[in-house]
Scaffold this motif. Structure first.
Motif: not given
Length: 321
Positions: A130-144
């Motif tokens: 989990r530490l290695d996952v940056p926030y990705d503004c293009s990811s639908v999962k992250h946007q949700d």
């Protein structure tokens, strides 16, 4: 990973133009001990003199003492070698038979502390992922996920666009919250969502600064949470191959019975930070110092003994469901 700056935000709904300031959350106290060396021994030259009877016995006694000293050194060195051999042999036997007391390796080849069950090793591996996952503004999962945080924070308000000045009301520094995740990554957003879902009363008290006499310039809630996540990662030494901090070793033991131990510790840390903020009557520019003192308190509580879960921490009682 670079700690993201926190920007000040007034308590009123109006927002000033953000200014950047780098945060430092690492508390480093290197301890060095002086090397204790032996003093130099000078050899004394002696003039030859005929030995008397008393000198003969005196010389014989000194010779015996010298040989006894050499013998004791030999025995001590031999004993250390035997202990080392037995220790290596025991470690080999433990590895061959899969004993939990031997050092174990996770699937990515990193060494983990002693006395961990396979379940703890796996949960530690997943936490490190989990530490290695940056926030990705293009990811639908992250946007949700970001939208879900808004709904939990403001259930009776309309969801704004992903880029809107309304996000500043939650304590993001810019109209685009995705720019504030560089320190904590996507996991810091997960931590905030977990806080809102599992301890909604505490979450909303801290979000709305509902308790205590507060400064005109308060710490921003959302970016404060991102920095707390990053501080905990450093405190627990989760990014290194082998956890070496005392707090980190104690924390990993908590993974045995609590898969969400890190998320629960995040909630406690947020509550501790706010309590210390009020006790200090702190203002925005003192956020770093309050964050450091929060870390010190959590380190003490994690290592105080008789702590088998995050719920056993003295500060956990401040959380209200």
């Amino acid at each position: 990973m670079v700690s993201k700056a926190i920007k000040r935000r007034p308590c009123s709904s109006e927002s000033d133009k953000p200014s950047e300031k780098r945060m430092e959350t690492t508390v480093s106290d290197p301890v060095t001990e002086p090397l204790l060396g032996n003093g130099t021994h000078e050899e004394k030259t002696k003039r030859y003199e005929p030995a008397t009877r008393s000198d003969f016995w005196h010389g014989t006694r000194e010779e015996c003492l010298r040989w006894a000293h050499l013998l004791s050194i030999f025995v001590a060195q031999s004993a250390r070698k035997i202990v080392n051999v037995l220790s290596e042999f025991g470690s080999l036997i433990a590895r061959l038979f899969g004993c939990s007391s031997a050092p174990q390796s996770s699937q990515n080849g990193q060494t983990v502390p002693l006395n961990l069950s396979p379940l703890q090793v796996e949960r530690l591996r997943l936490l490190r992922q989990r530490l290695d996952v940056p926030y990705d503004c293009s990811s639908v999962k992250h946007q949700d996920a970001l939208k879900e945080l808004w709904r939990l924070a403001y259930p009776n308000r309309q969801l704004p666009p992903l880029k809107s000045d309304l996000w500043k009301e939650m304590g993001w520094q810019n109209s685009d919250p995705s720019t504030d995740f560089r320190a904590g990554g996507f996991m810091s957003l997960e931590n905030l969502i977990y806080f809102a879902r599992n301890y909604p009363d505490s979450f909303h008290r801290l979000l709305h600064k509902a308790e205590g006499k507060r400064a005109e310039w308060e710490y921003p809630f959302a970016t404060g949470g991102v920095n707390i996540s990053y501080m905990l990662v450093q405190m627990l030494d989760l990014q290194s191959g082998k956890i070496s901090t005392k707090a980190g070793v104690h924390f990993v033991q908590l993974l045995k019975d609590d898969e969400a131990a890190f998320d629960n510790l995040f909630c406690v840390a947020f509550q501790v930070l706010d309590a210390q903020w009020l006790a200090r009557r702190a203002s925005y520019m003192e956020f770093n110092e309050v964050l450091k003192s929060t870390r010190v308190q959590l380190e003490k509580e994690l290592t105080m003994g008789c702590i088998s879960s995050v719920q056993d921490l003295p500060s956990f009682r401040m959380l209200k469901r």
